[in-house]
Write an enzyme that holds these catalytic residues in place. Structure first.
Site, short mmCIF file in Angstrom:
data_model
loop_
_atom_site.label_atom_id
_atom_site.label_comp_id
_atom_site.label_asym_id
_atom_site.label_seq_id
_atom_site.Cartn_x
_atom_site.Cartn_y
_atom_site.Cartn_z
N GLU A 70 -5.35 -4.95 10.54
CA GLU A 70 -4.36 -3.90 10.75
C GLU A 70 -4.68 -3.15 12.04
O GLU A 70 -5.48 -2.20 12.04
CB GLU A 70 -4.38 -2.91 9.58
CG GLU A 70 -4.06 -3.54 8.25
CD GLU A 70 -3.48 -2.53 7.28
OE1 GLU A 70 -2.39 -2.79 6.75
OE2 GLU A 70 -4.09 -1.48 7.07
N ASN A 73 0.87 -1.18 0.00
CA ASN A 73 0.00 0.00 0.00
C ASN A 73 0.90 1.23 0.00
O ASN A 73 1.47 1.58 1.03
CB ASN A 73 -0.89 -0.04 1.26
CG ASN A 73 -1.74 1.20 1.41
OD1 ASN A 73 -1.81 2.05 0.51
ND2 ASN A 73 -2.39 1.32 2.55
N HIS A 82 -9.56 0.98 4.95
CA HIS A 82 -8.29 1.23 5.64
C HIS A 82 -8.52 2.22 6.78
O HIS A 82 -9.32 3.14 6.65
CB HIS A 82 -7.26 1.78 4.64
CG HIS A 82 -5.88 1.81 5.22
ND1 HIS A 82 -5.47 2.80 6.08
CD2 HIS A 82 -4.84 0.96 5.08
CE1 HIS A 82 -4.22 2.55 6.44
NE2 HIS A 82 -3.82 1.45 5.85
N LYS A 139 0.09 4.26 -0.33
CA LYS A 139 -0.58 5.45 0.24
C LYS A 139 -0.31 6.67 -0.64
O LYS A 139 -0.19 6.52 -1.86
CB LYS A 139 -0.12 5.66 1.70
CG LYS A 139 -0.29 4.37 2.53
CD LYS A 139 -0.10 4.55 4.00
CE LYS A 139 -0.29 3.21 4.70
NZ LYS A 139 -0.17 3.32 6.16
N GLU A 194 -6.93 4.68 7.76
CA GLU A 194 -6.73 6.10 7.41
C GLU A 194 -7.95 6.66 6.69
O GLU A 194 -8.32 7.83 6.87
CB GLU A 194 -5.45 6.25 6.57
CG GLU A 194 -4.21 6.03 7.44
CD GLU A 194 -3.02 5.45 6.73
OE1 GLU A 194 -2.96 5.48 5.49
OE2 GLU A 194 -2.12 4.95 7.43
P1 PGA Z 1 2.76 0.31 7.69
O1 PGA Z 1 1.31 0.50 7.04
O2 PGA Z 1 3.32 -0.98 7.13
O3 PGA Z 1 3.55 1.52 7.23
O4 PGA Z 1 2.58 0.27 9.16
C1 PGA Z 1 0.46 -0.60 6.84
C2 PGA Z 1 -0.83 -0.13 6.20
O5 PGA Z 1 -1.34 0.94 6.57
O6 PGA Z 1 -1.38 -0.81 5.31
#
Ligand code: PGA
Length: 254
Positions: free
Chosen positions: A165, A8, A93, A10, A95
């Site tokens: 997550e 991901n 997700h 982002k 976020e």
């Molecule tokens: P991270 O993010 O590996 O940077 O902790 C995981 C995600 O949000 O999918």
């Protein structure tokens, strides 16, 4: 069981940076049967599909709207993604839940839209730190999943991926322990079994949250951890490909 490593990206990388990472992934030799997926930002999805054509790396979107089309300025629909050759899409997700108001009901509508368009949803769930400290992690994740997956048939459930997550682990450098991950993944498997017994053992369960080459082996060794959803460590070809190799080692033969 399938093994899946999904990156991901982002809101990271401009076009030259994205193309450079895609080229490095395209050049890497395939590793066993691990399904490798990358999720660049929307503007680069078409080029990502083209660049990865003929490789074993598939392309995911990070979000989609629940409607097939219409007056939704700034949004992107599942049929649009399908028409590009995008095969997976992240939904729910933390976020997007935190910053963009994505609720479990919206996650459910988006999963339905994706399945109708022939795209595999990667449905994210996970508790916040205070919820874990209060011992409520199973209650929270169970409720998220039951609403996100409500009304799906067994055949539809077999076409999704779930990513656990824990919010306190995302981008913090603080990963769940193998025991915490396995406990939650076994619980998620039991929730799926309650929804559709025949689907529960077909759904890959990915762990996400500060998963890196130095902690991945113990996480991927867990019986109910079928791969990872990787944020930070997916932004460099070397660390992402190392995670693919670790998943291959941990999950063969099964
Ligand atoms: P991270 O993010 O590996 O940077 O902790 C995981 C995600 O949000 O999918």
């Amino acid at each position: 069981m399938r093994t899946v490593i999904a990156g991901n990206w982002k809101m990271n990388k401009d076009l030259p940076q994205a193309m450079d990472l895609l080229a490095r992934l395209a050049a890497a030799a395939p590793v066993g049967d691990v399904e490798v997926v990358v999720a660049p930002a929307f503007p680069f999805l078409g080029q990502a599909v083209e660049r990865l054509r003929g490789t074993r790396v598939a392309v995911a979107a990070q979000h989609c709207h629940e409607a097939a089309g219409g007056a939704f300025t700034g949004e992107v629909s599942a049929p649009m993604l399908a028409s590009l050759g995008v095969r997976f899409c992240i939904v729910g997700h933390s976020e997007r839940r935190q910053y963009c108001g994505e609720t479990d009901a919206l996650v459910n509508a988006r999963i339905r839209a994706l399945l109708a368009a022939g795209i595999t949803p990667i449905c994210c769930c996970g508790e916040r730190r205070a919820e874990r400290e209060a011992g409520r992690q199973q209650e929270v994740v169970g409720a998220q999943l039951r609403e996100a997956l409500a009304g799906l048939s067994a055949a539809e459930l077999m076409r999704i991926i779930v990513a656990y997550e824990p919010v306190w682990a995302i981008g913090t450098g603080l990963n769940a322990t193998a025991e915490q991950a396995q406990d939650m993944h076994a619980f998620i498997r039991s929730v799926l079994r309650g929804l559709a017994p025949e689907a529960a053992d077909q759904v890959p369960l990915l762990y996400g949250g500060s998963c890196k080459p130095d902690n991945a082996a113990e996480l991927f060794a867990c019986a109910d951890v079928d791969g990872g959803l990787i944020g930070g460590a997916s932004l460099e070809a070397a660390s992402f490909l190392e995670l693919v190799a670790i998943a291959h080692r941990c999950k063969q033969p099964r």
